[in-house]
Motif scaffolding. Sequence first.
Motif, PDB file in Angstrom:
ATOM      1  N   ALA A 198       0.831  -1.205   0.000  1.00 16.34           N
ATOM      2  CA  ALA A 198       0.000   0.000   0.000  1.00 16.34           C
ATOM      3  C   ALA A 198       0.867   1.256   0.000  1.00 16.34           C
ATOM      4  CB  ALA A 198      -0.931  -0.010   1.210  1.00 16.34           C
ATOM      5  N   TRP A 199       1.937   1.246   0.793  1.00 14.44           N
ATOM      6  CA  TRP A 199       2.844   2.402   0.815  1.00 14.44           C
ATOM      7  C   TRP A 199       3.481   2.626  -0.550  1.00 14.44           C
ATOM      8  CZ3 TRP A 199       8.088   2.741  -0.155  1.00 14.44           C
ATOM      9  CH2 TRP A 199       8.683   3.966   0.156  1.00 14.44           C
ATOM     10  N   LEU A 200       3.889   1.533  -1.192  1.00 13.91           N
ATOM     11  CA  LEU A 200       4.501   1.649  -2.519  1.00 13.91           C
ATOM     12  C   LEU A 200       3.507   2.203  -3.525  1.00 13.91           C
ATOM     13  CD1 LEU A 200       6.990   1.007  -4.338  1.00 13.91           C
ATOM     14  CD2 LEU A 200       5.919  -1.217  -4.776  1.00 13.91           C
ATOM     15  N   ALA A 201       2.278   1.686  -3.516  1.00  8.60           N
ATOM     16  CA  ALA A 201       1.271   2.137  -4.482  1.00  8.60           C
ATOM     17  C   ALA A 201       0.930   3.603  -4.289  1.00  8.60           C
ATOM     18  CB  ALA A 201       0.021   1.277  -4.345  1.00  8.60           C
ATOM     19  N   LEU A 202       0.853   4.038  -3.029  1.00  2.00           N
ATOM     20  CA  LEU A 202       0.524   5.437  -2.771  1.00  2.00           C
ATOM     21  C   LEU A 202       1.705   6.367  -3.023  1.00  2.00           C
ATOM     22  CD1 LEU A 202      -1.534   5.001   0.520  1.00  2.00           C
ATOM     23  CD2 LEU A 202      -2.421   5.548  -1.757  1.00  2.00           C
ATOM     24  N   SER A 203       2.908   5.815  -2.970  1.00  2.93           N
ATOM     25  CA  SER A 203       4.103   6.655  -3.124  1.00  2.93           C
ATOM     26  C   SER A 203       4.447   6.909  -4.577  1.00  2.93           C
ATOM     27  CB  SER A 203       5.306   6.011  -2.429  1.00  2.93           C
ATOM     28  OG  SER A 203       5.084   5.904  -1.041  1.00  2.93           O
ATOM     29  N   ILE A 204       4.373   5.884  -5.401  1.00  8.76           N
ATOM     30  CA  ILE A 204       4.814   6.047  -6.788  1.00  8.76           C
ATOM     31  C   ILE A 204       3.660   6.272  -7.741  1.00  8.76           C
ATOM     32  CG2 ILE A 204       6.759   4.515  -6.322  1.00  8.76           C
ATOM     33  CD1 ILE A 204       5.429   2.439  -8.075  1.00  8.76           C
ATOM     34  N   ALA A 205       2.450   6.341  -7.210  1.00 16.18           N
ATOM     35  CA  ALA A 205       1.295   6.571  -8.079  1.00 16.18           C
ATOM     36  C   ALA A 205       0.453   7.722  -7.535  1.00 16.18           C
ATOM     37  CB  ALA A 205       0.458   5.303  -8.184  1.00 16.18           C
ATOM     38  N   PRO A 206       1.020   8.903  -7.375  1.00 14.34           N
ATOM     39  CA  PRO A 206       0.245  10.029  -6.857  1.00 14.34           C
ATOM     40  C   PRO A 206      -0.807  10.484  -7.850  1.00 14.34           C
ATOM     41  CG  PRO A 206       2.394  10.780  -7.619  1.00 14.34           C
ATOM     42  CD  PRO A 206       2.391   9.284  -7.713  1.00 14.34           C
ATOM     43  N   GLY A 207      -1.944  10.819  -7.319  1.00 14.67           N
ATOM     44  CA  GLY A 207      -3.006  11.331  -8.173  1.00 14.67           C
ATOM     45  C   GLY A 207      -3.590  10.309  -9.117  1.00 14.67           C
ATOM     46  N   GLY A 208      -3.380   9.041  -8.861  1.00 13.20           N
ATOM     47  CA  GLY A 208      -3.978   8.006  -9.689  1.00 13.20           C
ATOM     48  C   GLY A 208      -3.156   7.641 -10.903  1.00 13.20           C
ATOM     49  N   ARG A 209      -1.948   8.178 -11.028  1.00  6.74           N
ATOM     50  CA  ARG A 209      -1.094   7.835 -12.159  1.00  6.74           C
ATOM     51  C   ARG A 209       0.143   7.105 -11.648  1.00  6.74           C
ATOM     52  NH1 ARG A 209      -0.072  13.548 -14.631  1.00  6.74           N
ATOM     53  NH2 ARG A 209       0.213  13.912 -12.395  1.00  6.74           N
ATOM     54  N   THR A 210       0.499   6.029 -12.292  1.00  2.09           N
ATOM     55  CA  THR A 210       1.636   5.238 -11.855  1.00  2.09           C
ATOM     56  C   THR A 210       2.940   5.861 -12.359  1.00  2.09           C
ATOM     57  OG1 THR A 210       0.156   3.371 -12.209  1.00  2.09           O
ATOM     58  CG2 THR A 210       2.389   2.841 -11.568  1.00  2.09           C
ATOM     59  N   GLY A 211       3.040   7.182 -12.276  1.00  2.48           N
ATOM     60  CA  GLY A 211       4.268   7.860 -12.673  1.00  2.48           C
ATOM     61  C   GLY A 211       4.655   7.462 -14.091  1.00  2.48           C
ATOM     62  N   HIS A 212       5.898   7.090 -14.250  1.00  5.51           N
ATOM     63  CA  HIS A 212       6.395   6.636 -15.553  1.00  5.51           C
ATOM     64  C   HIS A 212       6.423   5.115 -15.631  1.00  5.51           C
ATOM     65  CE1 HIS A 212       7.491  10.740 -16.570  1.00  5.51           C
ATOM     66  NE2 HIS A 212       8.142  10.850 -15.410  1.00  5.51           N
ATOM     67  N   PHE A 213       5.777   4.441 -14.667  1.00  6.88           N
ATOM     68  CA  PHE A 213       5.815   2.993 -14.624  1.00  6.88           C
ATOM     69  C   PHE A 213       4.541   2.411 -15.240  1.00  6.88           C
ATOM     70  CE2 PHE A 213       8.333   4.295 -10.901  1.00  6.88           C
ATOM     71  CZ  PHE A 213       9.539   3.685 -11.204  1.00  6.88           C
ATOM     72  N   PRO A 214       4.638   1.619 -16.292  1.00  2.82           N
ATOM     73  CA  PRO A 214       3.461   0.861 -16.736  1.00  2.82           C
ATOM     74  C   PRO A 214       3.118  -0.210 -15.708  1.00  2.82           C
ATOM     75  CG  PRO A 214       5.401   0.232 -17.998  1.00  2.82           C
ATOM     76  CD  PRO A 214       5.806   1.391 -17.138  1.00  2.82           C
ATOM     77  N   PHE A 215       1.902  -0.737 -15.806  1.00  4.02           N
ATOM     78  CA  PHE A 215       1.443  -1.665 -14.776  1.00  4.02           C
ATOM     79  C   PHE A 215       2.343  -2.884 -14.628  1.00  4.02           C
ATOM     80  CE2 PHE A 215      -1.022  -5.403 -13.473  1.00  4.02           C
ATOM     81  CZ  PHE A 215      -1.401  -4.988 -12.207  1.00  4.02           C
ATOM     82  N   PRO A 216       2.820  -3.535 -15.694  1.00  5.45           N
ATOM     83  CA  PRO A 216       3.713  -4.687 -15.492  1.00  5.45           C
ATOM     84  C   PRO A 216       4.961  -4.339 -14.674  1.00  5.45           C
ATOM     85  CG  PRO A 216       2.944  -4.645 -17.752  1.00  5.45           C
ATOM     86  CD  PRO A 216       2.528  -3.348 -17.136  1.00  5.45           C
ATOM     87  N   VAL A 217       5.503  -3.142 -14.890  1.00 13.51           N
ATOM     88  CA  VAL A 217       6.680  -2.740 -14.115  1.00 13.51           C
ATOM     89  C   VAL A 217       6.304  -2.508 -12.668  1.00 13.51           C
ATOM     90  CG1 VAL A 217       8.485  -0.984 -13.881  1.00 13.51           C
ATOM     91  CG2 VAL A 217       7.763  -1.746 -16.161  1.00 13.51           C
ATOM     92  N   PHE A 218       5.157  -1.831 -12.457  1.00 17.07           N
ATOM     93  CA  PHE A 218       4.710  -1.607 -11.083  1.00 17.07           C
ATOM     94  C   PHE A 218       4.447  -2.927 -10.365  1.00 17.07           C
ATOM     95  CE2 PHE A 218       0.987  -1.610  -8.307  1.00 17.07           C
ATOM     96  CZ  PHE A 218       1.483  -0.848  -7.246  1.00 17.07           C
ATOM     97  N   LEU A 219       3.801  -3.874 -11.044  1.00 18.64           N
ATOM     98  CA  LEU A 219       3.503  -5.155 -10.410  1.00 18.64           C
ATOM     99  C   LEU A 219       4.796  -5.890 -10.060  1.00 18.64           C
ATOM    100  CD1 LEU A 219       1.415  -7.214  -9.510  1.00 18.64           C
ATOM    101  CD2 LEU A 219       1.421  -8.158 -11.827  1.00 18.64           C
ATOM    102  N   SER A 220       5.785  -5.825 -10.942  1.00 20.23           N
ATOM    103  CA  SER A 220       7.073  -6.464 -10.640  1.00 20.23           C
ATOM    104  C   SER A 220       7.716  -5.824  -9.413  1.00 20.23           C
ATOM    105  CB  SER A 220       8.011  -6.356 -11.842  1.00 20.23           C
ATOM    106  OG  SER A 220       7.440  -6.990 -12.983  1.00 20.23           O
ATOM    107  N   LEU A 221       7.651  -4.487  -9.337  1.00 22.71           N
ATOM    108  CA  LEU A 221       8.195  -3.792  -8.172  1.00 22.71           C
ATOM    109  C   LEU A 221       7.425  -4.163  -6.907  1.00 22.71           C
ATOM    110  CD1 LEU A 221       8.858  -0.210  -9.620  1.00 22.71           C
ATOM    111  CD2 LEU A 221      10.559  -1.941  -8.982  1.00 22.71           C
TER     112      LEU A 221
END
Length: 373
Positions: free
Chosen positions: A104-127
């Motif tokens: 939850a901390w990771l999701a809220l940190s790197i995806a502010p405002g509902g956007r996963t920053g520059h990370f596509p979902f597969p990269v975010f899921l791997s992280l």
Amino acid sequence: MAKLFERRLAPADSPLAIVSRTIAAFLAAMLVTSLLFVSFGAHPLQAYFVLFHEPFATLRGFGYTLARTSPLALIALGTIVAWRSGFNYLGFEGCFVIGATSTAWLALSIAPGGRTGHFPFPVFLSLAILFGFGSGGAWATLVGLVRARLGGNEVLISLMSNYVAILILQYMVSGPLRAPGSLPETRLLPQTTWLPFILPGTRANAGILIALAAAGSVWMLLQKMPLGYELIVTGLNPLAARYAGIDVPRRLILSAFLGGGLGALAGMVEVLGSQHRLMDGISGGVGFIGIIVALLARLNPLAVIPTALLYGGMSVGADAMQRRANIPSSITSILESLLVLFVLASDVLRYYDINPSAVWCRAPQTVEGQVSE
């Protein structure tokens, strides 16, 4: 005089014998639980129909069943890795909480405002998998270090560590991660971080695919890889493992890391797949139920998924049974407990065979003794 139980020449470990004992234990548990259904004025067959129809015969119910199966299966797999390595860890509730909190901390940190920053979902899921697995593994490794280096009791220490993890969760949802409002929970995670749903119109998510991949990986590790062989030998006989040149303390620590990591993945799946937010009490005792699933699966990774599916289905059916038949859902907990007891008791049949002729032969002998007198 013939004996009712005769010791077998060799343990009955064939797949047919194991399945037969498990089915017999399940039927015995259902038979005993039927008496409780009767006490509530319900027909046992009707009650069992409601219990199993909702989770397995309806698309909506099956979706909920799959969603509840994933965390149970992942915790059971962590239990198998740890216990078969001789590390009797009981802190999977804490690993679940740590994994959920870190995700939850990771999701809220790197995806502010509902956007996963520059990370596509597969990269975010791997992280998220790496971060969750690593955090849960590190949490369990602390107990492993105490056991391997200081000779501490991992059972007591891991049980107490569960409460520490829960306090950490309560601090996070009441302080740094708390959403505006009165409830101790975070805000809803950005939808771009959610696990995709795999059955349209249901709550079934990709967590079940992660659980299936984990089950295959654990089976490969324990059955096909030299490292798995070393872990199993360490669990069976640490002295023989040391004599064979295996670094037993290091293998114990590794098993703690792997088991804790799998338990943390269960928390990750729950947060990203079902709850979509972090909240106080998110675990609901799933860390202990997952251990029961591992025991019912007889510490076999390939049997974890169907066993977890059964347990997840019964939890969904319990709610339906309470709504439609006015039977308390707590009866399902009694059925699950009886199932564990009967499955463990059925291990007697692994070493002993029942001789029915012993029952029929006793009566004639008694009659002949009376006649001779």
